[in-house]
Design a protein around this motif. Sequence first.
Motif, PDB file in Angstrom:
ATOM      1  N   PHE A  54       0.823  -1.215   0.000  1.00 52.32           N
ATOM      2  CA  PHE A  54       0.000   0.000   0.000  1.00 52.32           C
ATOM      3  C   PHE A  54       0.855   1.263   0.000  1.00 52.32           C
ATOM      4  O   PHE A  54       0.330   2.369   0.152  1.00 52.32           O
ATOM      5  CB  PHE A  54      -1.022  -0.008   1.148  1.00 52.32           C
ATOM      6  CG  PHE A  54      -0.429  -0.269   2.506  1.00 52.32           C
ATOM      7  CD1 PHE A  54       0.040   0.776   3.280  1.00 52.32           C
ATOM      8  CD2 PHE A  54      -0.346  -1.566   2.999  1.00 52.32           C
ATOM      9  CE1 PHE A  54       0.581   0.538   4.535  1.00 52.32           C
ATOM     10  CE2 PHE A  54       0.200  -1.810   4.256  1.00 52.32           C
ATOM     11  CZ  PHE A  54       0.663  -0.760   5.032  1.00 52.32           C
ATOM     12  N   ALA A  55       2.165   1.101  -0.183  1.00 49.27           N
ATOM     13  CA  ALA A  55       3.031   2.274  -0.348  1.00 49.27           C
ATOM     14  C   ALA A  55       2.744   2.893  -1.715  1.00 49.27           C
ATOM     15  O   ALA A  55       2.286   2.202  -2.621  1.00 49.27           O
ATOM     16  CB  ALA A  55       4.493   1.846  -0.266  1.00 49.27           C
ATOM     17  N   ARG A  56       3.015   4.198  -1.839  1.00 51.95           N
ATOM     18  CA  ARG A  56       2.672   4.876  -3.097  1.00 51.95           C
ATOM     19  C   ARG A  56       3.838   5.000  -4.073  1.00 51.95           C
ATOM     20  O   ARG A  56       3.630   5.198  -5.258  1.00 51.95           O
ATOM     21  CB  ARG A  56       2.104   6.266  -2.813  1.00 51.95           C
ATOM     22  CG  ARG A  56       0.728   6.208  -2.202  1.00 51.95           C
ATOM     23  CD  ARG A  56       0.189   7.594  -1.939  1.00 51.95           C
ATOM     24  NE  ARG A  56      -1.133   7.542  -1.328  1.00 51.95           N
ATOM     25  CZ  ARG A  56      -2.256   7.393  -2.009  1.00 51.95           C
ATOM     26  NH1 ARG A  56      -2.233   7.299  -3.318  1.00 51.95           N
ATOM     27  NH2 ARG A  56      -3.415   7.362  -1.370  1.00 51.95           N
ATOM     28  N   ASP A  57       5.081   4.917  -3.561  1.00 51.26           N
ATOM     29  CA  ASP A  57       6.224   5.082  -4.470  1.00 51.26           C
ATOM     30  C   ASP A  57       7.013   3.777  -4.568  1.00 51.26           C
ATOM     31  O   ASP A  57       6.899   2.888  -3.711  1.00 51.26           O
ATOM     32  CB  ASP A  57       7.135   6.217  -3.973  1.00 51.26           C
ATOM     33  CG  ASP A  57       7.699   5.901  -2.598  1.00 51.26           C
ATOM     34  OD1 ASP A  57       8.862   5.509  -2.491  1.00 51.26           O
ATOM     35  OD2 ASP A  57       6.930   6.003  -1.603  1.00 51.26           O
ATOM     36  N   ALA A  58       7.827   3.691  -5.609  1.00 45.19           N
ATOM     37  CA  ALA A  58       8.527   2.433  -5.911  1.00 45.19           C
ATOM     38  C   ALA A  58       9.420   1.975  -4.759  1.00 45.19           C
ATOM     39  O   ALA A  58       9.404   0.794  -4.392  1.00 45.19           O
ATOM     40  CB  ALA A  58       9.339   2.599  -7.196  1.00 45.19           C
ATOM     41  N   GLY A  65       9.164   2.653  -1.601  1.00 44.34           N
ATOM     42  CA  GLY A  65       8.314   2.212  -0.490  1.00 44.34           C
ATOM     43  C   GLY A  65       7.703   0.849  -0.760  1.00 44.34           C
ATOM     44  O   GLY A  65       7.603   0.004   0.139  1.00 44.34           O
ATOM     45  N   MET A  66       7.301   0.615  -2.020  1.00 44.92           N
ATOM     46  CA  MET A  66       6.707  -0.690  -2.375  1.00 44.92           C
ATOM     47  C   MET A  66       7.717  -1.814  -2.193  1.00 44.92           C
ATOM     48  O   MET A  66       7.395  -2.882  -1.674  1.00 44.92           O
ATOM     49  CB  MET A  66       6.243  -0.674  -3.846  1.00 44.92           C
ATOM     50  CG  MET A  66       5.011   0.139  -4.099  1.00 44.92           C
ATOM     51  SD  MET A  66       4.568   0.031  -5.853  1.00 44.92           S
ATOM     52  CE  MET A  66       3.417   1.387  -5.952  1.00 44.92           C
ATOM     53  N   LEU A  67       8.942  -1.529  -2.651  1.00 47.58           N
ATOM     54  CA  LEU A  67       9.996  -2.542  -2.561  1.00 47.58           C
ATOM     55  C   LEU A  67      10.270  -2.896  -1.103  1.00 47.58           C
ATOM     56  O   LEU A  67      10.336  -4.074  -0.722  1.00 47.58           O
ATOM     57  CB  LEU A  67      11.263  -1.995  -3.235  1.00 47.58           C
ATOM     58  CG  LEU A  67      12.365  -2.978  -3.573  1.00 47.58           C
ATOM     59  CD1 LEU A  67      11.853  -4.150  -4.410  1.00 47.58           C
ATOM     60  CD2 LEU A  67      13.486  -2.255  -4.341  1.00 47.58           C
ATOM     61  N   ARG A 113       9.377  -6.517   0.769  1.00 50.42           N
ATOM     62  CA  ARG A 113      10.411  -7.308   1.471  1.00 50.42           C
ATOM     63  C   ARG A 113      10.002  -7.566   2.923  1.00 50.42           C
ATOM     64  O   ARG A 113      10.245  -8.651   3.461  1.00 50.42           O
ATOM     65  CB  ARG A 113      11.753  -6.585   1.402  1.00 50.42           C
ATOM     66  CG  ARG A 113      12.372  -6.654   0.011  1.00 50.42           C
ATOM     67  CD  ARG A 113      13.605  -5.797  -0.093  1.00 50.42           C
ATOM     68  NE  ARG A 113      14.264  -5.940  -1.392  1.00 50.42           N
ATOM     69  CZ  ARG A 113      14.992  -4.981  -1.975  1.00 50.42           C
ATOM     70  NH1 ARG A 113      15.149  -3.803  -1.384  1.00 50.42           N
ATOM     71  NH2 ARG A 113      15.554  -5.184  -3.140  1.00 50.42           N
ATOM     72  N   GLU A 114       9.381  -6.559   3.540  1.00 46.58           N
ATOM     73  CA  GLU A 114       8.918  -6.743   4.933  1.00 46.58           C
ATOM     74  C   GLU A 114       7.848  -7.836   5.003  1.00 46.58           C
ATOM     75  O   GLU A 114       7.887  -8.695   5.876  1.00 46.58           O
ATOM     76  CB  GLU A 114       8.354  -5.424   5.485  1.00 46.58           C
ATOM     77  CG  GLU A 114       9.439  -4.439   5.900  1.00 46.58           C
ATOM     78  CD  GLU A 114       8.895  -3.024   6.136  1.00 46.58           C
ATOM     79  OE1 GLU A 114       9.725  -2.116   6.286  1.00 46.58           O
ATOM     80  OE2 GLU A 114       7.656  -2.838   6.157  1.00 46.58           O
ATOM     81  N   GLY A 169      10.543  -1.823 -12.350  1.00 46.86           N
ATOM     82  CA  GLY A 169      11.803  -2.146 -11.668  1.00 46.86           C
ATOM     83  C   GLY A 169      11.566  -2.867 -10.349  1.00 46.86           C
ATOM     84  O   GLY A 169      12.376  -3.708  -9.938  1.00 46.86           O
ATOM     85  N   VAL A 170      10.458  -2.524  -9.685  1.00 43.75           N
ATOM     86  CA  VAL A 170      10.110  -3.182  -8.419  1.00 43.75           C
ATOM     87  C   VAL A 170       9.793  -4.663  -8.690  1.00 43.75           C
ATOM     88  O   VAL A 170      10.265  -5.562  -7.991  1.00 43.75           O
ATOM     89  CB  VAL A 170       8.884  -2.492  -7.745  1.00 43.75           C
ATOM     90  CG1 VAL A 170       8.477  -3.222  -6.478  1.00 43.75           C
ATOM     91  CG2 VAL A 170       9.172  -1.024  -7.489  1.00 43.75           C
TER      92      VAL A 170
END
Length: 220
Positions: A65-69, A71-73, A77-78, A100-101
């Motif tokens: 639910f992150a908005r940027d790449a 943060g998503m990555l 991983r978490e 890229g993610v």
Amino acid sequence: MQAFLDSANLEEVKIALSKGWLRGITTNPTIMAREPKTNYAGHIQKIADLCQEANQPVSLSIEVFARDAAGMLQQAREFVKEVRYPSLAIKIPVAPETMGVIAALAGEGVRVNVTCGVTSGQGALAAAAGATFYSLFFHRIKDLGTDAAQTVRDTKTLIAGSGTQIICGSIRNVDDILECSLAGSDIVTAPLKLWEEMAHHAKSVEWNEKFLQDFAAWIK
Ligand code: E4P
């Protein structure tokens, strides 16, 4: 056609696991927000535990639910670290900046479900980036006035040989399930009530009732 449940509701998961046809579960932030507020990964772990307890380690998708790449990555991983489940897939929304993610996660051996798909072209790029699944939002595509079945067929052709599987979501009725499957979708994810509706026919009930009535008269 593989049947997936589009839900994060624990009772629905239990029911679906008891049916024998369940091959996977998909969630998204909207679906999660229908459940009582709790820890996100913790709730997914509860679903995973139900699958393990039922000895059915079906595919389970959780969305970032992150908005940027970046943060998503990090979030992906978490989730992979936090949720103890072998068939976990991380949903990443399709966009130029998320390619890229997808590639980075796929390179780390993470199963990526590329979601919010509208076009076959997005699917072709998602597959090239290493997606395990590409999720086309079937009825939402219809709502755009596009031939959604043709989109499934085109995607299937473009990603042939890539190993990426098409999931059709955004299913509104049983006809959607049949239509996207017949167009070549590998997987359909739908709410429990639609899978139950698909298993039911009034005539099946009526015909069996007559068998039982005839037999009751014979056996007494
Ligand atoms: C698929 O993975 C999505 O969770 C889902 O099917 C979204 O569809 P909807 O929000 O249109 O129901």
